[in-house]
Design a protein around this motif. Structure first.
Motif, PDB file in Angstrom:
ATOM      1  N   SER A 198       0.839  -1.208   0.000  1.00  0.00           N
ATOM      2  CA  SER A 198       0.000   0.000   0.000  1.00  0.00           C
ATOM      3  C   SER A 198       0.873   1.257   0.000  1.00  0.00           C
ATOM      4  N   SER A 199       2.097   1.136   0.528  1.00  0.00           N
ATOM      5  CA  SER A 199       3.021   2.282   0.513  1.00  0.00           C
ATOM      6  C   SER A 199       3.551   2.561  -0.892  1.00  0.00           C
ATOM      7  N   MET A 200       3.364   1.599  -1.802  1.00  0.00           N
ATOM      8  CA  MET A 200       3.896   1.721  -3.158  1.00  0.00           C
ATOM      9  C   MET A 200       2.770   1.827  -4.188  1.00  0.00           C
ATOM     10  N   ALA A 201       1.546   2.067  -3.713  1.00  0.00           N
ATOM     11  CA  ALA A 201       0.380   1.905  -4.584  1.00  0.00           C
ATOM     12  C   ALA A 201       0.254   2.930  -5.699  1.00  0.00           C
ATOM     13  N   ASP A 202       0.711   4.167  -5.498  1.00  0.00           N
ATOM     14  CA  ASP A 202       0.609   5.164  -6.575  1.00  0.00           C
ATOM     15  C   ASP A 202       1.677   6.254  -6.404  1.00  0.00           C
ATOM     16  N   ALA A 203       1.673   7.197  -7.335  1.00  0.00           N
ATOM     17  CA  ALA A 203       2.728   8.214  -7.333  1.00  0.00           C
ATOM     18  C   ALA A 203       2.721   9.029  -6.037  1.00  0.00           C
ATOM     19  N   GLY A 204       1.548   9.272  -5.492  1.00  0.00           N
ATOM     20  CA  GLY A 204       1.462  10.032  -4.237  1.00  0.00           C
ATOM     21  C   GLY A 204       2.218   9.326  -3.123  1.00  0.00           C
ATOM     22  N   GLN A 205       2.139   7.991  -3.101  1.00  0.00           N
ATOM     23  CA  GLN A 205       2.847   7.230  -2.070  1.00  0.00           C
ATOM     24  C   GLN A 205       4.370   7.318  -2.296  1.00  0.00           C
ATOM     25  N   TYR A 206       4.792   7.321  -3.565  1.00  0.00           N
ATOM     26  CA  TYR A 206       6.237   7.467  -3.847  1.00  0.00           C
ATOM     27  C   TYR A 206       6.742   8.786  -3.261  1.00  0.00           C
ATOM     28  N   ARG A 207       5.911   9.827  -3.379  1.00  0.00           N
ATOM     29  CA  ARG A 207       6.341  11.132  -2.841  1.00  0.00           C
ATOM     30  C   ARG A 207       6.490  11.065  -1.331  1.00  0.00           C
ATOM     31  N   LYS A 208       5.539  10.372  -0.690  1.00  0.00           N
ATOM     32  CA  LYS A 208       5.636  10.245   0.779  1.00  0.00           C
ATOM     33  C   LYS A 208       6.922   9.514   1.162  1.00  0.00           C
ATOM     34  N   ILE A 209       7.256   8.503   0.373  1.00  0.00           N
ATOM     35  CA  ILE A 209       8.466   7.732   0.679  1.00  0.00           C
ATOM     36  C   ILE A 209       9.706   8.614   0.542  1.00  0.00           C
ATOM     37  N   ARG A 210       9.721   9.418  -0.508  1.00  0.00           N
ATOM     38  CA  ARG A 210      10.892  10.294  -0.679  1.00  0.00           C
ATOM     39  C   ARG A 210      11.030  11.236   0.521  1.00  0.00           C
ATOM     40  N   ASP A 211       9.910  11.768   0.985  1.00  0.00           N
ATOM     41  CA  ASP A 211       9.967  12.655   2.151  1.00  0.00           C
ATOM     42  C   ASP A 211      10.495  11.919   3.379  1.00  0.00           C
ATOM     43  N   ILE A 212      10.030  10.685   3.545  1.00  0.00           N
ATOM     44  CA  ILE A 212      10.474   9.896   4.707  1.00  0.00           C
ATOM     45  C   ILE A 212      11.987   9.668   4.634  1.00  0.00           C
ATOM     46  N   LEU A 213      12.487   9.359   3.436  1.00  0.00           N
ATOM     47  CA  LEU A 213      13.921   9.097   3.288  1.00  0.00           C
ATOM     48  C   LEU A 213      14.728  10.376   3.490  1.00  0.00           C
ATOM     49  N   GLN A 214      14.197  11.485   2.970  1.00  0.00           N
ATOM     50  CA  GLN A 214      14.940  12.738   3.108  1.00  0.00           C
ATOM     51  C   GLN A 214      14.979  13.217   4.554  1.00  0.00           C
ATOM     52  N   ALA A 215      14.007  12.783   5.343  1.00  0.00           N
ATOM     53  CA  ALA A 215      13.965  13.233   6.740  1.00  0.00           C
ATOM     54  C   ALA A 215      15.067  12.604   7.579  1.00  0.00           C
ATOM     55  N   ASP A 216      15.721  11.571   7.052  1.00  0.00           N
ATOM     56  CA  ASP A 216      16.756  10.894   7.839  1.00  0.00           C
ATOM     57  C   ASP A 216      17.825  10.337   6.906  1.00  0.00           C
ATOM     58  N   PRO A 217      19.021  10.926   6.927  1.00  0.00           N
ATOM     59  CA  PRO A 217      20.072  10.485   5.994  1.00  0.00           C
ATOM     60  C   PRO A 217      20.534   9.052   6.230  1.00  0.00           C
ATOM     61  N   GLY A 218      20.184   8.476   7.380  1.00  0.00           N
ATOM     62  CA  GLY A 218      20.556   7.069   7.644  1.00  0.00           C
ATOM     63  C   GLY A 218      19.755   6.101   6.786  1.00  0.00           C
ATOM     64  N   ARG A 219      18.642   6.567   6.232  1.00  0.00           N
ATOM     65  CA  ARG A 219      17.764   5.676   5.456  1.00  0.00           C
ATOM     66  C   ARG A 219      18.283   5.525   4.024  1.00  0.00           C
ATOM     67  N   LYS A 220      19.273   4.661   3.864  1.00  0.00           N
ATOM     68  CA  LYS A 220      19.951   4.578   2.564  1.00  0.00           C
ATOM     69  C   LYS A 220      19.616   3.313   1.786  1.00  0.00           C
ATOM     70  N   VAL A 221      19.012   2.342   2.444  1.00  0.00           N
ATOM     71  CA  VAL A 221      18.679   1.098   1.740  1.00  0.00           C
ATOM     72  C   VAL A 221      17.167   0.935   1.763  1.00  0.00           C
TER      73      VAL A 221
END
Ligand code: ADP
Ligand code: ASP
Ligand code: MG
Length: 438
Positions: free
Chosen positions: A10-33
């Motif tokens: 469900s986190s990968m279901a559409d483009a809007g979810q991809y944007r949320k994921i990018r925000d989550i990754l950008q919020a923490d530089p440790g999230r590299k994988v």
């Protein structure tokens, strides 16, 4: 600090979810994988791409044209790509795949694995991360287990400096064929990646804010549990709470890596932390960690006077089950009887020959079979040595007029398991939740 993150369907279901994921990754530089699932449902009536891929394979096996299903699959990915303006040539790969589907030269495992493969391709392009194919490092042994040593070493060699995106759910067999895990297996890929790279934490991002005290489809808005031990999680998932694939725990547990379940749609929520043990607990007074269960069990009860004093009788009873290749979930007993609790789907096809064998080898006074039984488990490490917990459970059920068919408590007192009629399943869970949630 290295955080391995896994994003479910469900986190990968559409483009809007991809944007949320990018925000989550950008919020923490440790999230590299980043490990990703195939696109899941966008709403209740939508399709999961993995289901469509299974359907497509079934069509082609029966000689039915799967083009309409295949088009549904490709259009979901093309839609995401176009909405995010990504430069990925999906059309060419789709055309090649379709040819192989039509020619029946693609196995079911390979075809269904393409859901995560295309997800990872798109996500890697979107994040400008390196795409690392699971087929290049997850190695299965012939018996279907993962060759961890080899796999870990391969992944370590593949990860370069920047972030990586890995498709979940599959790896390869010694002969090079793609093999998938069982359903929900992207959780395992994430755990293997975390273990291979000695991550500090494995974050499993899904659509709920952690492990909830009860199934949200049964209890409205249940509380999330802040902390769960690995042992409790095993009990919870064995008994029915399907938040994580049960193969997820071992790889991270072996390396002492904590697991954190998080909600992609509520990224500020801390979710659930799972570890070996907690030195100081946020909620030391919570007696029950979670309540879970499954429907459709059968209970076979063997009555024989003097049963407990007859040497070897339990072995003979279990021997009959062994002969029929049936493993038994619980074996509660009384003085002159012993019950065997197993999923109905497992016993039903063999029931009559099994009963005939019992008659012959055990010579019981009577055998009773009860179907339509649901198993409910109350799990929590704090139940141990705390008197009165079972009393509270049975009092609450009694007041709600729910009849208990069987009771089982393990010696480690990590759980209390009981059986109720299938039709009382949901109410038993609600009654316990209301009695123990704070
Ligand atoms: P993903 O696609 O992210 O892997 P899953 O569907 O496999 O997610 O797992 C998350 C789902 O598990 C939730 O949406 C919820 O419906 C279900 N679930 C069942 N029992 C529980 C529980 N005790 N706590 C949390 N979620 C639960
Ligand atoms: N896509 C696969 C499934 O639906 C694997 C996963 O999501 O974990 O089972
Ligand atoms: Mg899942």
């Amino acid at each position: 600090m290295l955080k391995v993150t896994k994003f479910g369907g469900s986190s990968m279901a559409d483009a809007g979810q991809y944007r949320k994921i990018r925000d989550i990754l950008q919020a923490d530089p440790g999230r590299k994988v980043v490990v990703v699932s195939a696109a899941g449902k966008r709403n209740k009536n939508d399709n999961k791409l993995t289901d469509l891929l299974y359907l497509c394979h079934a069509h082609s096996q029966y000689g039915v044209d799967c083009t309409p299903v295949f088009d549904m699959i490709t259009s979901r990915y093309i839609e995401i790509r176009d909405e995010l303006n990504l430069d990925v040539n999906l059309e060419q790969e789709f055309a090649l795949l379709k040819k192989r589907v039509d020619g029946k030269s693609v196995t079911q495992d390979e075809l269904v694995s393409r859901g995560e493969y295309f997800s990872a391709k798109l996500m890697a392009a979107y994040l400008d991360f390196q795409f690392v194919d699971a087929a290049d490092w997850i190695r299965f042994n012939l018996d279907g287990s993962v060759d961890k040593e080899n796999s870990y070493e391969l992944l370590q060699g593949l990860v370069k400096g920047k972030g990586v995106v890995i498709p979940g759910f599959y790896g390869i067999m010694p002969d090079g064929h793609i093999r998938t895990f069982s359903r929900g297996g992207s959780d395992i890929t994430g755990a293997l990646a975390a273990a291979a790279l000695d991550a500090d934490v494995y974050e499993n991002w899904t659509d709920v804010s952690g492990i909830l005290m009860a199934d949200p489809r049964i209890v409205e808005n249940p509380q999330a549990i802040a902390e769960v031990t690995y042992d409790e999680l095993r009990e919870l998932s064995y008994a029915g709470a399907q938040v994580l694939h049960e193969g997820t725990i071992l790889p991270v547990r072996e390396k002492g890596i904590p697991l954190n379940i998080r909600n992609t749609n509520d990224p500020e929520h801390p979710g659930t932390i799972i570890r070996e043990k907690f030195d100081t607990e946020v909620d030391p007074h919570r007696v029950i960690t979670g309540i879970t269960g499954k429907k459709d069990y059968s209970i076979i009860t063997v009555f024989k006077r003097g049963l407990t004093s007859e040497v070897g009788i339990l072995r003979r009873i279990l021997g009959v089950l062994e002969k029929h290749h049936i493993s038994v979930d619980f074996v509660p007993n009384g003085i002159d009887n012993v019950s065997l609790v197993m999923p109905t789907a497992v016993v039903a096809p063999k029931l009559y020959t099994l009963l005939a064998d019992m008659q012959q080898h055990i010579e019981p006074d009577n055998i009773e079979v009860m179907d339509q039984v649901a198993i409910v488990a109350a799990v929590g490490h704090r139940m141990a040595y705390r008197p009165g917990v079972s009393g509270q459970i049975f009092k609450a059920l009694g007041e709600a007029d729910i009849n208990i068919r069987m009771i089982n408590q393990g010696p480690d007192e990590l759980n209390i398991i009981f059986g109720v009629d299938n039709r009382d399943f949901a109410s038993a869970i609600r009654v316990l939740y209301n009695s123990f949630a704070k």
